[in-house]
Enzyme design. Sequence first.
Site, PDB file in Angstrom:
ATOM      1  N   ARG A  53       0.671  -0.807   0.257  1.00 38.76           N
ATOM      2  CA  ARG A  53       0.181  -0.068   0.021  1.00 38.76           C
ATOM      3  C   ARG A  53       1.154   1.338   0.015  1.00 38.76           C
ATOM      4  O   ARG A  53       2.054   1.221   0.365  1.00 38.76           O
ATOM      5  CB  ARG A  53      -0.836   0.250   1.071  1.00 38.76           C
ATOM      6  CG  ARG A  53      -1.867   1.509   1.588  1.00 38.76           C
ATOM      7  CD  ARG A  53      -3.233   0.779   2.714  1.00 38.76           C
ATOM      8  NE  ARG A  53      -2.454   1.326   4.100  1.00 38.76           N
ATOM      9  CZ  ARG A  53      -3.181   1.212   4.509  1.00 38.76           C
ATOM     10  NH1 ARG A  53      -4.564  -0.302   4.858  1.00 38.76           N
ATOM     11  NH2 ARG A  53      -3.405   1.248   5.701  1.00 38.76           N
ATOM     12  N   SER A  86     -12.534  -3.859  -0.512  1.00 36.56           N
ATOM     13  CA  SER A  86     -12.715  -3.182   0.572  1.00 36.56           C
ATOM     14  C   SER A  86     -13.918  -3.118   1.249  1.00 36.56           C
ATOM     15  O   SER A  86     -15.028  -2.174   0.128  1.00 36.56           O
ATOM     16  CB  SER A  86     -11.777  -2.042   0.874  1.00 36.56           C
ATOM     17  OG  SER A  86     -10.663  -2.070   1.095  1.00 36.56           O
ATOM     18  N   LYS A 141      -4.788   4.550   8.990  1.00 34.37           N
ATOM     19  CA  LYS A 141      -5.544   4.990   7.633  1.00 34.37           C
ATOM     20  C   LYS A 141      -6.015   5.732   7.985  1.00 34.37           C
ATOM     21  O   LYS A 141      -7.036   5.788   8.594  1.00 34.37           O
ATOM     22  CB  LYS A 141      -6.260   3.652   6.635  1.00 34.37           C
ATOM     23  CG  LYS A 141      -7.008   3.673   5.916  1.00 34.37           C
ATOM     24  CD  LYS A 141      -7.188   2.634   5.166  1.00 34.37           C
ATOM     25  CE  LYS A 141      -7.101   2.716   3.741  1.00 34.37           C
ATOM     26  NZ  LYS A 141      -8.409   3.704   3.182  1.00 34.37           N
TER      27      LYS A 141
END
Lengths: 211, 211
Positions: B40, B109, B138
């Site tokens: 990520r 997700s 996040k």
Amino acid sequence: MTSLDLSLYLVADQEFCRPGGIERIVAAAIDGGASMVQLRGTRTNLRQFLTDALALRALTRRAGIPLIINDHIDIALAAGADGVHVGQADMPAPFARQLLGKDKIIGLSVTCTEDISERDLVLVDYVGLGPVFPTRSKTDAAPALGLQQFAILRSRIALPVVAIGGINLSNAGSVMAAGADGVAVVSAICSAPNPRQATMSLRQCIEEAWQ
Amino acid sequence: MTSLDLSLYLVADQEFCRPGGIERIVAAAIDGGASMVQLRGTRTNLRQFLTDALALRALTRRAGIPLIINDHIDIALAAGADGVHVGQADMPAPFARQLLGKDKIIGLSVTCTEDISERDLVLVDYVGLGPVFPTRSKTDAAPALGLQQFAILRSRIALPVVAIGGINLSNAGSVMAAGADGVAVVSAICSAPNPRQATMSLRQCIEEAWQ
């Protein structure tokens, strides 16, 4: 469809266009004589980026001009765009060419001497050279080159070159005189009260420079 | 190579790993028993993202575990990764599947009931469900579900589900008991003083939950 007329290259910036207005602005600019359209967008909502790309794809296809996607090769592929524009911190040209195949357009940003790499230039179709002047529409832009340095760098690049960065009606002619094959504009069209008229005026300025 | 063992899913976040440390951390986590790795990354330097993806591709291939790329299908294709993970604001599943072909892994997700779309779920291979607990790693995460709501949503999803969000050694067992097929962690491994040991401890916790 994928011809390369860089003369009046609209960079339609999602964040710079008024919300919901990107299609209207691009349609007006095409009507006013834009020769290519690039969609430049937020990096935080790729779904909205794709939605806008598909909408602009329909507009540009109808007009027979190329649609270029900034940075995101996956969006370009998904939207059926004509090509991508990549910066020096984006996908390297060899990877971009491999993913897109030989027929798609690839543009590469050059901001200084160090960016002029033959390894990359043989793989791309045009160069976006700038910023020529200071710009408000790209927060991470390199220092402005000025016209003289623009002309020097331009002379070292064998490919077609579109000038970018702070270009408007007052300086487009001098940029063309410095060797640009065209001018890329963001705010000069996207922020204009009348985007179609702004594009027509720029178009006229460019055609006068050709004479 | 592309088997789907979600049990201990490392999300190697470029911004969360110490600079230059991502390869070292991922190697340690693989050694400690990570079953999958997702890269990520920053959205501002796709070139560095590709460089890291290629490095992790070599590590994961050697270990025989899948490498998943967050959000960027072009990076996944360029790096030869095993798949992508997309959020609700990323490339829609139908486009992602078309670009990647039928054999690549796609994860999606899901953060709430509204995200459970059969149209999308039939096209993907697993769901990342969360955040289960509040998370620091996040910044744009949805509100935490809590264990009870996690279990309810999990029961409505026929696909394998990896739990994500604030998961560590103290709560991984309860998440598995709530129906997860595995846990995805960022800081519990990336920020651990000893990432290999942290992975081994999580591995043991998961295997105890299976008994």
